[in-house]
Motif scaffolding. Structure first.
Motif, PDB file in Angstrom:
ATOM      1  N   MET A  30      22.952 -15.978  37.298  1.00 17.38           N
ATOM      2  CA  MET A  30      22.724 -17.256  36.668  1.00 17.38           C
ATOM      3  C   MET A  30      23.132 -17.235  35.203  1.00 17.38           C
ATOM      4  N   ALA A  31      22.806 -16.147  34.518  1.00 20.99           N
ATOM      5  CA  ALA A  31      23.153 -16.030  33.097  1.00 20.99           C
ATOM      6  C   ALA A  31      24.676 -16.026  32.926  1.00 20.99           C
ATOM      7  N   ARG A  32      25.333 -15.463  33.906  1.00 22.39           N
ATOM      8  CA  ARG A  32      26.793 -15.420  33.858  1.00 22.39           C
ATOM      9  C   ARG A  32      27.373 -16.843  33.821  1.00 22.39           C
ATOM     10  N   TYR A  33      26.832 -17.753  34.617  1.00 21.93           N
ATOM     11  CA  TYR A  33      27.331 -19.129  34.650  1.00 21.93           C
ATOM     12  C   TYR A  33      27.036 -19.867  33.343  1.00 21.93           C
ATOM     13  N   LEU A  34      25.906 -19.580  32.741  1.00 20.42           N
ATOM     14  CA  LEU A  34      25.581 -20.189  31.445  1.00 20.42           C
ATOM     15  C   LEU A  34      26.546 -19.706  30.352  1.00 20.42           C
ATOM     16  N   ILE A  35      26.884 -18.446  30.369  1.00 20.03           N
ATOM     17  CA  ILE A  35      27.828 -17.910  29.383  1.00 20.03           C
ATOM     18  C   ILE A  35      29.204 -18.530  29.584  1.00 20.03           C
TER      19      ILE A  35
END
Length: 150
Positions: free
Chosen positions: A1-6
């Motif tokens: 999920m953090a990857r998509y936010l970045i």
């Protein structure tokens, strides 16, 4: 999920940078709805909506911009401010080309006159009476006989 936010954050920043650069190089006549400063504030403060708003609603298409100058239209203004039709400008150009061709011909004729050889006429000596005389000079040894004797 953090990857998509970045990835989403990087895309939002890239879109904002693109929109700001596009805003700065766009001609004033193509900017719609708001002025340039307000569009810049909107792009910077509203991350995704601001750049999308600029790209879709803030910039008019290229064809909507009027011609850049009077020379882009069928007729154009002269230095005096009078309108000159295309036929009149074509006539003036043809007249100037004829004048330039006449000047070129004149320059070539002058150059040809300078380049052609001049026939040299014999220069007559005013003391010459028409009879030929031989130059009878004595050798250097014979001329100084008086100085040696003495």
């Amino acid at each position: 999920m953090a990857r998509y936010l970045i990835i989403g954050g990087i895309l939002a920043v890239a879109m904002a940078v693109y929109a700001i650069v596009d805003l700065t190089i766009t001609d004033d006549r193509r900017i719609r709805r708001l002025n340039r400063v307000l569009w810049a504030v909107l792009i910077v403060l509203v991350p995704v909506v601001g750049p999308l708003g600029w790209l879709f609603w803030g910039k008019a298409p290229r064809s909507a911009a009027p011609p850049e100058g009077p020379e882009d239209s069928k007729e154009f203004r002269t230095q005096l401010g009078t309108w000159v039709s295309a036929d009149e400008s074509d006539r003036r150009i043809a007249e100037l080309e004829q004048q330039l061709a006449a000047l070129d011909d004149e320059a070539q004729a002058d150059q040809a006159r300078r380049d052609e050889p001049v026939a040299e006429e014999p220069v007559e000596d005013p003391d010459d009476d028409g009879t030929e005389t031989a130059d009878h000079t004595l050798p250097a040894d014979d001329r100084d006989d008086d100085s040696r004797r003495g």
